[in-house]
Design a protein around this motif. Structure first.
Motif, PDB file in Angstrom:
ATOM      1  N   HIS A 185     -12.678   9.895   5.022  1.00 25.89           N
ATOM      2  CA  HIS A 185     -11.537  10.026   4.105  1.00 25.89           C
ATOM      3  C   HIS A 185     -12.002   9.935   2.647  1.00 25.89           C
ATOM      4  O   HIS A 185     -11.552  10.709   1.802  1.00 25.89           O
ATOM      5  CB  HIS A 185     -10.494   8.941   4.376  1.00 25.89           C
ATOM      6  CG  HIS A 185      -9.507   9.314   5.445  1.00 25.89           C
ATOM      7  ND1 HIS A 185      -8.712  10.443   5.371  1.00 25.89           N
ATOM      8  CD2 HIS A 185      -9.165   8.705   6.610  1.00 25.89           C
ATOM      9  CE1 HIS A 185      -7.943  10.519   6.451  1.00 25.89           C
ATOM     10  NE2 HIS A 185      -8.197   9.483   7.218  1.00 25.89           N
ATOM     11  N   SER A 194      -3.632   5.391   4.933  1.00 21.57           N
ATOM     12  CA  SER A 194      -3.545   6.241   6.124  1.00 21.57           C
ATOM     13  C   SER A 194      -2.638   5.585   7.147  1.00 21.57           C
ATOM     14  O   SER A 194      -1.964   4.590   6.862  1.00 21.57           O
ATOM     15  CB  SER A 194      -4.945   6.470   6.698  1.00 21.57           C
ATOM     16  OG  SER A 194      -5.422   5.272   7.261  1.00 21.57           O
ATOM     17  N   GLY A 195      -2.655   6.132   8.365  1.00 19.58           N
ATOM     18  CA  GLY A 195      -1.826   5.563   9.409  1.00 19.58           C
ATOM     19  C   GLY A 195      -2.341   4.204   9.871  1.00 19.58           C
ATOM     20  O   GLY A 195      -1.574   3.352  10.303  1.00 19.58           O
ATOM     21  N   GLY A 196      -3.640   3.996   9.751  1.00 16.63           N
ATOM     22  CA  GLY A 196      -4.217   2.749  10.233  1.00 16.63           C
ATOM     23  C   GLY A 196      -4.665   1.809   9.126  1.00 16.63           C
ATOM     24  O   GLY A 196      -4.938   0.634   9.390  1.00 16.63           O
ATOM     25  N   GLY A 231       1.030   4.003   6.068  1.00 14.48           N
ATOM     26  CA  GLY A 231       1.404   5.083   6.980  1.00 14.48           C
ATOM     27  C   GLY A 231       2.215   4.550   8.161  1.00 14.48           C
ATOM     28  O   GLY A 231       3.187   5.174   8.598  1.00 14.48           O
ATOM     29  N   ASP A 269       5.893   5.535   9.393  1.00 23.23           N
ATOM     30  CA  ASP A 269       6.147   5.973  10.772  1.00 23.23           C
ATOM     31  C   ASP A 269       7.203   5.097  11.435  1.00 23.23           C
ATOM     32  O   ASP A 269       8.055   5.587  12.180  1.00 23.23           O
ATOM     33  CB  ASP A 269       4.842   5.961  11.584  1.00 23.23           C
ATOM     34  CG  ASP A 269       3.847   7.002  11.082  1.00 23.23           C
ATOM     35  OD1 ASP A 269       4.273   7.970  10.430  1.00 23.23           O
ATOM     36  OD2 ASP A 269       2.638   6.830  11.328  1.00 23.23           O
ATOM     37  N   GLY A 307       6.022  10.113  10.550  1.00 22.82           N
ATOM     38  CA  GLY A 307       7.172   9.820   9.702  1.00 22.82           C
ATOM     39  C   GLY A 307       6.978  10.182   8.236  1.00 22.82           C
ATOM     40  O   GLY A 307       7.961  10.466   7.539  1.00 22.82           O
ATOM     41  N   GLY A 353      -6.466   9.694   2.378  1.00 17.06           N
ATOM     42  CA  GLY A 353      -5.800   9.262   3.615  1.00 17.06           C
ATOM     43  C   GLY A 353      -4.506  10.048   3.776  1.00 17.06           C
ATOM     44  O   GLY A 353      -4.012  10.650   2.812  1.00 17.06           O
ATOM     45  N   GLY A 354      -3.939  10.022   4.968  1.00 16.45           N
ATOM     46  CA  GLY A 354      -2.761  10.836   5.270  1.00 16.45           C
ATOM     47  C   GLY A 354      -1.628  10.687   4.273  1.00 16.45           C
ATOM     48  O   GLY A 354      -0.963  11.667   3.930  1.00 16.45           O
ATOM     49  N   ALA A 395      -1.001  12.775   1.137  1.00 15.38           N
ATOM     50  CA  ALA A 395      -0.303  14.069   1.177  1.00 15.38           C
ATOM     51  C   ALA A 395       1.089  13.952   0.558  1.00 15.38           C
ATOM     52  O   ALA A 395       1.750  14.955   0.323  1.00 15.38           O
ATOM     53  CB  ALA A 395      -0.184  14.556   2.624  1.00 15.38           C
ATOM     54  N   SER A 396       1.532  12.724   0.297  1.00 17.94           N
ATOM     55  CA  SER A 396       2.882  12.521  -0.231  1.00 17.94           C
ATOM     56  C   SER A 396       3.007  13.030  -1.666  1.00 17.94           C
ATOM     57  O   SER A 396       2.288  12.580  -2.553  1.00 17.94           O
ATOM     58  CB  SER A 396       3.215  11.020  -0.196  1.00 17.94           C
ATOM     59  OG  SER A 396       4.249  10.732  -1.109  1.00 17.94           O
ATOM     60  N   THR A 444      -4.786  14.619   5.454  1.00 15.66           N
ATOM     61  CA  THR A 444      -4.646  14.060   6.804  1.00 15.66           C
ATOM     62  C   THR A 444      -5.956  14.323   7.559  1.00 15.66           C
ATOM     63  O   THR A 444      -6.830  15.063   7.081  1.00 15.66           O
ATOM     64  CB  THR A 444      -3.450  14.691   7.529  1.00 15.66           C
ATOM     65  OG1 THR A 444      -3.512  16.096   7.344  1.00 15.66           O
ATOM     66  CG2 THR A 444      -2.136  14.197   6.961  1.00 15.66           C
TER      67      THR A 444
END
Ligand code: KG4
Ligand code: ZN
Length: 335
Positions: free
Chosen positions: A120, A141-143, A168, A172, A184, A270-271, A274-275, A302
């Motif tokens: 990342h 990110s998600g994690g 993230g 979600d 999410g 990180g994901g 993208a926001s 992502t």
């Protein structure tokens, strides 16, 4: 036709995307393919680990084949295969690692186990070199939700981390509470863009005295309570209030990090990078502080194989022969 010796094949299967790419040493992406599992997991509101592993098994070889044929590359001459060894879901990691080992053995190509988080970090230099050092990096990110100092692409010091949920994960979980599907982040962002914050949610660990650490589980609980107590509340307005709280905390911590550790650039990866809302807020902060903002191109925010490919070049340059065992809890500072 590219010379395969100048290319790395990056393989990423740590979570719910089967992603593969061919990348050169400068971060140019020759070809890339992502087989997303979002649809498979949407009814669960999160990743269902066993389904993820099975989908990786189905998708990984076709995805590798697509990338090689799009790049018109004979894999027997590749510089290396780089594959995510952690952090991530053990079953998902195992599929990537064992496939990479098999392919490397068959093709006579070295295989390098790569830290997903270092991937990342390098995503901000894909397609063109952007990062100026020293840098502060926010990884969302998600994690993970972490802040680090970077002196060079591989010289990293962790300076802040979430004590519970990641950003993230909060996105979600809030989406799941509202019955909006997975992942999410994009759904909440889109809703929030059309809403007006209807409440001031708590800003967890905001203010002096909390250092550079984060906490998001209390915010998630506050959203749940609010939804229970205000069934009439508009989803867009609740989403807007949630995004507001998240952004205010993230920007505050980045500002504090940049003030404590002066840097030439702020890197947001990180994901959640993208926001559009986070991108705009980070740009405003950097304008204010006179720091360069470095963001990965949207498609590389992502999970993807290209970032793993570019990080692999760092491992090769440093002569790091990383082990090929899967490490689900691998930390950002490890290789
Ligand atoms: O980096 P990533 O693809 O996978 C992990 O390493 O975890 O990040 C996935 C996370 C998910 O929680 C997803 O909801 C979030 O990134 N995400 C977003 C957006 N796109 C993805 N969050 C906010 N806004 C987005 N547009
Ligand atoms: Zn990731």
């Amino acid at each position: 036709m590219s010379s395969p010796g100048s290319l790395v094949l990056g393989i990423e299967t740590s979570c719910d995307d089967t992603a593969v790419a061919l990348v050169d040493v400068h971060g140019a992406v020759i070809s890339a393919c992502v087989a997303s599992q979002a649809e498979l997991h949407t009814s669960y509101g999160g990743v269902y680990p066993e389904l993820a592993s099975r989908a990786h098994i189905d998708k990984i070889l076709p995805t590798v084949r697509t990338v090689l044929s799009q790049g018109d590359v004979d894999p027997r001459g590749l510089a290396a295969i780089g594959v995510t060894r952690g952090p991530g879901l053990i079953g998902s990691l195992m599929v990537g690692l064992s496939t990479a080992c098999g392919l490397g053995h068959g093709w006579g190509v070295p295989v390098v186990g790569v830290n997903h988080l270092r991937g990342h970090l390098r995503s901000a230099d894909l397609e063109e070199s952007r990062v100026k050092y020293p840098a502060i990096v926010l990884l969302v990110s998600g994690g993970h939700t972490q802040l680090a100092r970077l002196q060079s692409p591989s010289d990293l010091q962790l300076i802040g981390s979430t004590v519970d949920d990641s950003v993230g994960e909060a996105y979600d979980k809030v989406a799941r509470m509202m019955g909006l599907g997975y992942p999410g982040g994009p759904i909440i962002d889109r809703l929030a863009a059309g809403g007006t914050p209807c409440v001031q949610f708590p800003r967890p660990m905001y203010g002096r005295g909390f250092g550079l650490d984060f906490s998001f589980s209390g915010l998630k609980t506050a959203v749940r309570r609010y939804l229970d107590d205000h069934p009439e509340a508009g989803q867009a307005d609740v989403a807007a209030a949630f995004v507001d709280a998240v952004l205010q905390v993230l920007v505050y911590k980045c500002r504090a990090a940049l003030q404590e550790f002066p840097a030439a650039s702020l890197v947001v990866v990180g994901g959640v990078a993208a926001s559009p809302q986070l991108r705009a807020a980070a740009a405003e902060l950097c304008d204010d502080l006179g720091v360069q903002l470095c963001l990965p191109p949207l498609k590389w925010s992502t999970d993807n194989g290209a970032m793993i490919g570019l990080a692999t070049w760092d491992y090769l340059a440093l002569g790091i022969a990383c082990t090929l065992d899967a490490v689900p809890g691998l930390g950002m500072e490890s290789f």
